[in-house]
Write an enzyme that holds these catalytic residues in place. Structure first.
Site, PDB file in Angstrom:
ATOM      1  N   GLY A 202     -78.647 -34.612 -21.117  1.00 64.23           N
ATOM      2  CA  GLY A 202     -77.583 -33.785 -20.616  1.00 64.23           C
ATOM      3  C   GLY A 202     -78.477 -33.235 -19.421  1.00 64.23           C
ATOM      4  O   GLY A 202     -79.652 -33.247 -19.064  1.00 64.23           O
TER       5      GLY A 202
ATOM      6  N   GLY B 165     -79.657 -29.880 -19.264  1.00 65.07           N
ATOM      7  CA  GLY B 165     -80.690 -29.360 -19.821  1.00 65.07           C
ATOM      8  C   GLY B 165     -81.885 -30.380 -19.771  1.00 65.07           C
ATOM      9  O   GLY B 165     -83.106 -30.032 -19.430  1.00 65.07           O
TER      10      GLY B 165
ATOM     11  N   THR C 168     -73.575 -37.394 -22.316  1.00 62.66           N
ATOM     12  CA  THR C 168     -73.147 -36.547 -23.246  1.00 62.66           C
ATOM     13  C   THR C 168     -71.618 -36.640 -23.556  1.00 62.66           C
ATOM     14  O   THR C 168     -70.981 -36.907 -22.502  1.00 62.66           O
ATOM     15  CB  THR C 168     -73.700 -34.915 -22.690  1.00 62.66           C
ATOM     16  OG1 THR C 168     -72.620 -34.168 -23.410  1.00 62.66           O
ATOM     17  CG2 THR C 168     -73.248 -34.959 -21.366  1.00 62.66           C
ATOM     18  N   ILE C 169     -71.357 -36.505 -24.485  1.00 67.22           N
ATOM     19  CA  ILE C 169     -69.827 -36.903 -24.685  1.00 67.22           C
ATOM     20  C   ILE C 169     -68.880 -35.608 -24.196  1.00 67.22           C
ATOM     21  O   ILE C 169     -67.656 -35.986 -24.044  1.00 67.22           O
ATOM     22  CB  ILE C 169     -69.625 -37.046 -26.474  1.00 67.22           C
ATOM     23  CG1 ILE C 169     -69.565 -35.806 -26.995  1.00 67.22           C
ATOM     24  CG2 ILE C 169     -70.063 -38.406 -26.774  1.00 67.22           C
ATOM     25  CD1 ILE C 169     -69.031 -35.773 -28.495  1.00 67.22           C
ATOM     26  N   ASP C 170     -69.558 -34.627 -23.978  1.00 74.88           N
ATOM     27  CA  ASP C 170     -68.756 -33.447 -23.484  1.00 74.88           C
ATOM     28  C   ASP C 170     -68.272 -33.450 -22.168  1.00 74.88           C
ATOM     29  O   ASP C 170     -67.547 -32.995 -21.470  1.00 74.88           O
ATOM     30  CB  ASP C 170     -69.663 -31.911 -23.482  1.00 74.88           C
ATOM     31  CG  ASP C 170     -70.175 -31.645 -24.828  1.00 74.88           C
ATOM     32  OD1 ASP C 170     -69.600 -32.287 -25.737  1.00 74.88           O
ATOM     33  OD2 ASP C 170     -71.243 -30.990 -25.007  1.00 74.88           O
TER      34      ASP C 170
ATOM     35  N   GLY D 138     -50.104 -38.612 -26.665  1.00 73.58           N
ATOM     36  CA  GLY D 138     -49.033 -38.082 -26.717  1.00 73.58           C
ATOM     37  C   GLY D 138     -49.028 -36.943 -27.345  1.00 73.58           C
ATOM     38  O   GLY D 138     -47.903 -36.640 -28.169  1.00 73.58           O
TER      39      GLY D 138
ATOM     40  N   GLU E  87     -48.463 -32.834 -28.273  1.00 75.49           N
ATOM     41  CA  GLU E  87     -47.384 -31.870 -27.541  1.00 75.49           C
ATOM     42  C   GLU E  87     -48.178 -30.619 -27.043  1.00 75.49           C
ATOM     43  O   GLU E  87     -47.417 -29.932 -26.334  1.00 75.49           O
ATOM     44  CB  GLU E  87     -46.608 -31.445 -28.778  1.00 75.49           C
ATOM     45  CG  GLU E  87     -45.434 -32.256 -29.312  1.00 75.49           C
ATOM     46  CD  GLU E  87     -46.094 -33.816 -29.810  1.00 75.49           C
ATOM     47  OE1 GLU E  87     -46.844 -33.486 -30.673  1.00 75.49           O
ATOM     48  OE2 GLU E  87     -45.669 -34.758 -29.292  1.00 75.49           O
TER      49      GLU E  87
ATOM     50  N   GLN F  10     -67.247 -38.129 -33.684  1.00 70.56           N
ATOM     51  CA  GLN F  10     -66.770 -38.194 -32.237  1.00 70.56           C
ATOM     52  C   GLN F  10     -68.180 -38.716 -31.266  1.00 70.56           C
ATOM     53  O   GLN F  10     -68.026 -39.262 -30.408  1.00 70.56           O
ATOM     54  CB  GLN F  10     -66.575 -37.064 -31.373  1.00 70.56           C
ATOM     55  CG  GLN F  10     -64.990 -36.552 -32.003  1.00 70.56           C
ATOM     56  CD  GLN F  10     -64.771 -35.270 -31.544  1.00 70.56           C
ATOM     57  OE1 GLN F  10     -64.405 -34.908 -30.564  1.00 70.56           O
ATOM     58  NE2 GLN F  10     -65.090 -34.273 -32.326  1.00 70.56           N
ATOM     59  N   ARG F  11     -69.303 -38.586 -32.179  1.00 70.34           N
ATOM     60  CA  ARG F  11     -70.667 -38.994 -31.481  1.00 70.34           C
ATOM     61  C   ARG F  11     -71.240 -40.494 -31.593  1.00 70.34           C
ATOM     62  O   ARG F  11     -71.679 -40.903 -30.808  1.00 70.34           O
ATOM     63  CB  ARG F  11     -71.873 -38.119 -31.829  1.00 70.34           C
ATOM     64  CG  ARG F  11     -71.885 -36.808 -31.406  1.00 70.34           C
ATOM     65  CD  ARG F  11     -72.979 -36.603 -30.504  1.00 70.34           C
ATOM     66  NE  ARG F  11     -73.165 -35.317 -30.179  1.00 70.34           N
ATOM     67  CZ  ARG F  11     -74.091 -34.741 -30.590  1.00 70.34           C
ATOM     68  NH1 ARG F  11     -75.012 -34.988 -31.411  1.00 70.34           N
ATOM     69  NH2 ARG F  11     -74.474 -33.366 -30.475  1.00 70.34           N
TER      70      ARG F  11
END
Ligand code: ATP
Length: 321
Positions: free
Chosen positions: A102, A104, A126-128, A186, A188, A252-253
């Site tokens: 990243g 840094g 980076t996933i961010d 999708g 809300e 998620q990583r």
């Protein structure tokens, strides 16, 4: 023959292993001797620098994480340890480094280059997706697909039980993962740190939808807001729906890198090696509007990443804008 090394620094992402595979194969193709640094800048300081071979990268393209480990390093912030790191590299004749990490990590490399004259090329990973100057960072597509599968599964149970589900996704202070996930699954509701939200406005719409037969809600919130529990309570109190919070966290990583991820890893790595061979000494590869280009560190650091306005516009109603 010239020596080149690669390391992973900061949070690991899916896509690092395909990049390592390409690194070894393309280095050999270019007549370079490839090295792995194990454990990021810590590995540089501790001299965990080893020659890489084809064998090291067989059977890794489908694996998340990184075979050569990643790390954060407090010691690398100190000059005496950077001196040791440079000495270790120079002892093996390595004067070129590819760094997956990243902003840094790139800042650290910039300091290192200026002190030690070891060239580097950064690959945003980076996933961010929060690095200024590039629309894409390695790891993002796989993370988005993990969120997609999780959200689709949650929708099944939410719709069977007439519930509101609040799903917290990663991204630090950046709402990119949350917004793209909300749009593509999708949802809300989508709440992100960059956009001020108005719950009263959403309430009016939701109550009308409930009257018309809506029987579940999916809300995606960015971790930077730290408000998932509060939003779940809001669904109970204001909309009258039983609610649950799901924090997706580190799933998620990881995971099998998507096709897009693998291809991006291959392209990023090829450009990184080409840039070092062409004499570029401290640049980061960026991907914008379908094209790769190079940016100097000061350009990357000159301002904060800003979320794409066209995505915000697409998500207007979810964001209560
Ligand atoms: P992530 O987004 O996953 O956190 P990152 O690359 O931004 O990745 P950081 O923890 O910010 O992660 O930085 C990684 C490492 O880079 C630090 O642990 C440190 O070793 C080094 N580093 C960062 N800034 C500097 C600096 N100014 N001087 C020297 N080293 C630095």
């Amino acid at each position: 023959m010239s020596q080149i090394a690669i390391l992973c620094s900061g949070g690991d992402v899916s896509g690092m292993n395909p990049a390592l595979k390409r690194f070894v194969e393309y280095s050999f193709e270019k007549g370079l001797i490839p090295y792995f640094v194990q454990g990021g800048y810590e590995g540089l300081i501790d001299n965990l620098i080893v020659k890489a071979s084809y064998n090291d990268v067989t059977g890794i393209i489908h694996r998340g994480g990184t075979k050569i480990y990643s790390a954060r390093s407090k010691r690398f912030m100190q000059k005496k340890h950077r001196n040791t790191a440079a000495m270790n590299l120079k002892a093996q004749g390595i004067d070129k480094l590819v760094v997956l990490g990243g902003d840094g990590s790139f800042r650290g490399m910039d300091v290192f280059f200026k002190e030690q004259a070891i060239s580097f090329c950064g690959i945003p990973a980076t996933i961010d997706n929060d690095i200024n100057g590039t629309q894409y960072c390695l790891g993002v597509d796989t993370a988005l697909n993990v969120i997609k599968v999780a959200t689709d599964n949650i929708r099944d149970t939410a719709s069977s039980f007439k519930r509101a589900f609040v799903i917290e996704v990663m991204g630090n202070d950046c709402g990119y993962l949350a917004l793209v996930s909300a749009l593509t699954s999708g949802a809300e509701m989508c709440l992100i740190p960059e956009i001020q939200y108005d719950l009263e406005k959403l309430k009016i719409r939701y109550l009308k939808e409930v009257e018309q037969g809506r029987n579940y809600f999916i809300a995606i919130v960015a971790e930077g807001l730290a408000n998932a529990k509060e939003i779940a309570q809001w669904f109970e109190d204001e909309i009258g729906f039983e609610s649950r919070v799901t924090t997706l966290g580190h799933i998620q990583r990881g995971g099998n890198p998507t096709v897009k991820e693998r291809l991006m890893a291959y392209q990023f790595c090829t450009y990184a090696i080409d840039s070092l061979l062409s004499g570029k000494s401290n640049s980061v590869i960026c991907y914008n509007n379908g094209k790769f280009d190079f940016k100097e560190i000061y350009e990357i650091n000159s301002k904060k990443y800003e979320i794409d306005k066209s995505l915000v516009s697409l998500g207007k109603s979810l964001l209560s804008k």
